[in-house]
Design an enzyme around this catalytic site. Structure first.
Site, PDB file in Angstrom:
ATOM      1  N   LYS A   1      38.941  55.279  40.730  1.00 45.75           N
ATOM      2  CA  LYS A   1      39.148  54.003  41.427  1.00 45.75           C
ATOM      3  C   LYS A   1      40.119  53.138  40.611  1.00 45.75           C
ATOM      4  O   LYS A   1      40.036  53.108  39.374  1.00 45.75           O
ATOM      5  CB  LYS A   1      37.799  53.294  41.583  1.00 45.75           C
ATOM      6  CG  LYS A   1      37.850  52.029  42.441  1.00 45.75           C
ATOM      7  CD  LYS A   1      36.446  51.457  42.642  1.00 45.75           C
ATOM      8  CE  LYS A   1      36.450  50.209  43.496  1.00 45.75           C
ATOM      9  NZ  LYS A   1      35.088  49.665  43.705  1.00 45.75           N
TER      10      LYS A   1
ATOM     11  N   SER B   1      29.282  49.014  46.499  1.00 48.73           N
ATOM     12  CA  SER B   1      30.612  49.591  46.736  1.00 48.73           C
ATOM     13  C   SER B   1      30.770  51.080  46.493  1.00 48.73           C
ATOM     14  O   SER B   1      31.834  51.624  46.764  1.00 48.73           O
ATOM     15  CB  SER B   1      31.648  48.854  45.900  1.00 48.73           C
ATOM     16  OG  SER B   1      31.987  47.671  46.552  1.00 48.73           O
TER      17      SER B   1
ATOM     18  N   SER C   1      33.779  48.665  48.385  1.00 50.98           N
ATOM     19  CA  SER C   1      35.171  48.598  48.032  1.00 50.98           C
ATOM     20  C   SER C   1      35.761  49.919  47.542  1.00 50.98           C
ATOM     21  O   SER C   1      36.979  50.044  47.472  1.00 50.98           O
ATOM     22  CB  SER C   1      35.365  47.530  46.957  1.00 50.98           C
ATOM     23  OG  SER C   1      34.655  47.876  45.779  1.00 50.98           O
TER      24      SER C   1
HETATM   25  N1  GLN Z   1      30.689  44.438  49.481  1.00 50.95           N
HETATM   26  C1  GLN Z   1      30.263  43.764  48.300  1.00 50.95           C
HETATM   27  C2  GLN Z   1      31.190  42.638  47.979  1.00 50.95           C
HETATM   28  O1  GLN Z   1      32.109  42.469  48.691  1.00 50.95           O
HETATM   29  C3  GLN Z   1      30.122  44.720  47.175  1.00 50.95           C
HETATM   30  C4  GLN Z   1      31.349  44.911  46.401  1.00 50.95           C
HETATM   31  C5  GLN Z   1      31.177  45.856  45.284  1.00 50.95           C
HETATM   32  O2  GLN Z   1      30.129  46.471  45.106  1.00 50.95           O
HETATM   33  N2  GLN Z   1      32.212  45.924  44.454  1.00 50.95           N
HETATM   34  O3  GLN Z   1      31.014  41.933  47.045  1.00 50.95           O
END
Ligand code: GLN
Length: 472
Positions: A73, A172, A148
């Site tokens: 990532k 995410s 994400s």
């Molecule tokens: N969807 C969550 C957010 O937008 C989780 C993001 C993540 O785990 N990096 O914060």
């Protein structure tokens, strides 16, 4: 999807070399360019690493991840390889050091093939906030892959790597894994070094893994976990050791399930799959126990208060002076404001503003402090639950993958898709998505298992057991 075990067998029987296999992977990446899963690919260095792997396979000196095709990532620092966080702010930023996980992958013979697309600074649930454009779900190009870590999930699901690294702050890894039909594991907080992971919300962020196979996840977990003196939140404990015991799941176990009211958040196909899965768990010998959580309506607000507060502080370093992008200006005073206005996208700005607000002197007690108190309640409720059960079994997401632009106009709708995942980050416990089946439109439905902090071996063992038994 591709299997690391199959690869090892093919190497053993001399059907293929690591170099040939890696070359094929790059051809496949080019054929799948439309998915937009990668921001950067590192073909030359990967092929060089593959040649070294072939030598070691020949000499019989192969290392634990030898030849494993791994995507990273793009918020994990890679020395001399651009690391963008999918932001204009870091569009041309190349770190001068490797994250601890990268150093360990290289030492263990893993082959890094590139950096995957993601929501900007890991803020999002659909991969639509990337400066480099959205990622497509390989199972239906009109749907988002989740976020994400959407690029990582898309790359694994379309067979472009054996395994991908992601980061999970509120879901995410697990959520995109669920949307793309693969396993996605967030380890216990403090078990894997965050050194070199570009911080979003430091008390919640955790590096973890996405793969079509538990076996590969277990292998890499064992190699990348354990103490790191460069990360003070990384626990002084030996590596997780899960691979050898992966098949030793006990015949008696207790599984906690959530009350019906919480499941109202799910659509009917997710709800039905959840109920069917519970029946199967019972048939496998699992004792089902109802567990209680207080203030569940406060889970998402708590997560978004704490995550944005930490983000507003962590992202203050992107000021046009120290890292990355700087607006083209002659007046020094305006550099900070203009750089940040131009360098960050809308969602990141929204989070910085929200975070600054909840930390401001007039609102600190009402929001930030309260959220810390609720965080403690969540953690206590999990502890109480785990004094009665071995695992908690819940859906990973309320729905299957949604369409582009379906939720992006309404941030609160988007935030609610983290309902089943964010509580694990607040409590620091491990969680994993297991792919169960596809709905009538062919989109994957996943379920999640969580367990006690530091019981990662047990979690992987159960995921391995259940993953095979629940699949249909
Ligand atoms: N969807 C969550 C957010 O937008 C989780 C993001 C993540 O785990 N990096 O914060």
């Amino acid at each position: 999807m591709i299997s690391y075990n199959d690869f090892l067998n093919d190497i053993k029987s001399k059907k293929i070399t690591s170099f040939e296999f890696t070359s094929q992977i790059f051809s496949k990446i080019k054929l799948n360019i439309e998915l937009n899963a990668f921001i950067t690919i590192t073909e030359e260095s990967a092929l060089n690493q593959a040649k070294e792997s072939d030598l070691r396979f020949k000499e019989g000196t192969q290392r634990p991840l030898e030849g494993m095709i791994i995507a990273i990532k793009d918020n994990i620092s890679t020395k001399d390889i651009r690391t963008t966080c999918a932001s204009k702010m870091l569009e041309n930023y190349s770190p001068i050091y490797d994250a601890n996980v990268i150093t360990r992958i290289k030492e263990a013979g893993g082959i890094i093939i590139g950096k995957t697309n993601m929501d900007e600074f890991a803020m999002g649930s659909s991969n639509e906030t990337s400066f480099f454009g959205s990622v497509k779900n390989p199972l239906n190009h009109n749907k988002i892959p989740g976020g994400s870590s959407g690029g990582s999930a898309s790359a694994v699901s379309s067979g472009l790597c054996h395994l991908a690294l992601g980061s999970d702050t509120g879901g995410s890894i697990r959520q995109p894994a669920s949307f793309c039909g693969i396993y996605g594991y967030k380890p216990s907080y403090g078990r894997i070094s965050r050194y070199g992971l570009i911080a979003f919300a430091s008390s919640l962020d955790q590096i973890g893994f996405l793969s079509a196979e538990i076996d590969s996840i277990s292998r890499i977990t064992d190699v990348l976990s354990g103490e790191d003196e460069k990360d003070s939140t990384c626990l002084k404990k030996p590596n997780i050791s899960s691979l050898d015991s992966l098949n030793n799941f006990p015949s008696e176990f207790k599984v906690g399930v959530m009350g019906k009211d919480l499941l109202e958040k799910c659509n009917s196909e997710v709800y039905e799959t959840y109920c069917e899965s519970i029946e199967k768990i019972k048939a496998l010998g699992g004792e089902i126990v109802d567990v209680d959580f207080r203030f569940t309506e406060a889970w998402i607000p708590t997560y978004y208060i704490l995550a944005t507060a930490e983000a507003s502080s962590n992202l203050s370093r992107f000021d046009g002076v120290r890292f990355g992008f700087r607006a083209n200006l002659s007046e020094k005073q305006k550099i900070y404001k203009t750089t940040r206005s131009q360098g960050f996208g809308a969602e990141v700005k929204r989070r910085i503003m929200t975070g600054t607000y909840v930390l401001s002197s007039g609102y600190y007690d009402a929001y930030y402090k309260k959220a810390q108190q609720v965080r403690r309640v969540i953690s206590d409720d999990y502890n109480t639950a785990f004094s009665k059960v071995d695992f908690i079994f819940i859906p990973t997401t309320p729905s299957t993958a949604f369409g582009f632009n379906e939720k992006s106009a309404d941030p609160v709708m988007m935030y609610l898709s983290d309902f089943f995942t964010a509580s694990a980050n607040l409590a620091g416990i491990p969680g994993i998505n297991i792919p169960i089946k596809n709905n009538s439109e062919g989109m994957p439905i996943g379920m999640q298992i969580q367990t006690k902090h530091l019981d990662d071996e047990k979690l992987l063992m159960f995921a391995n057991f259940l993953g095979l038994k629940l699949k249909n």
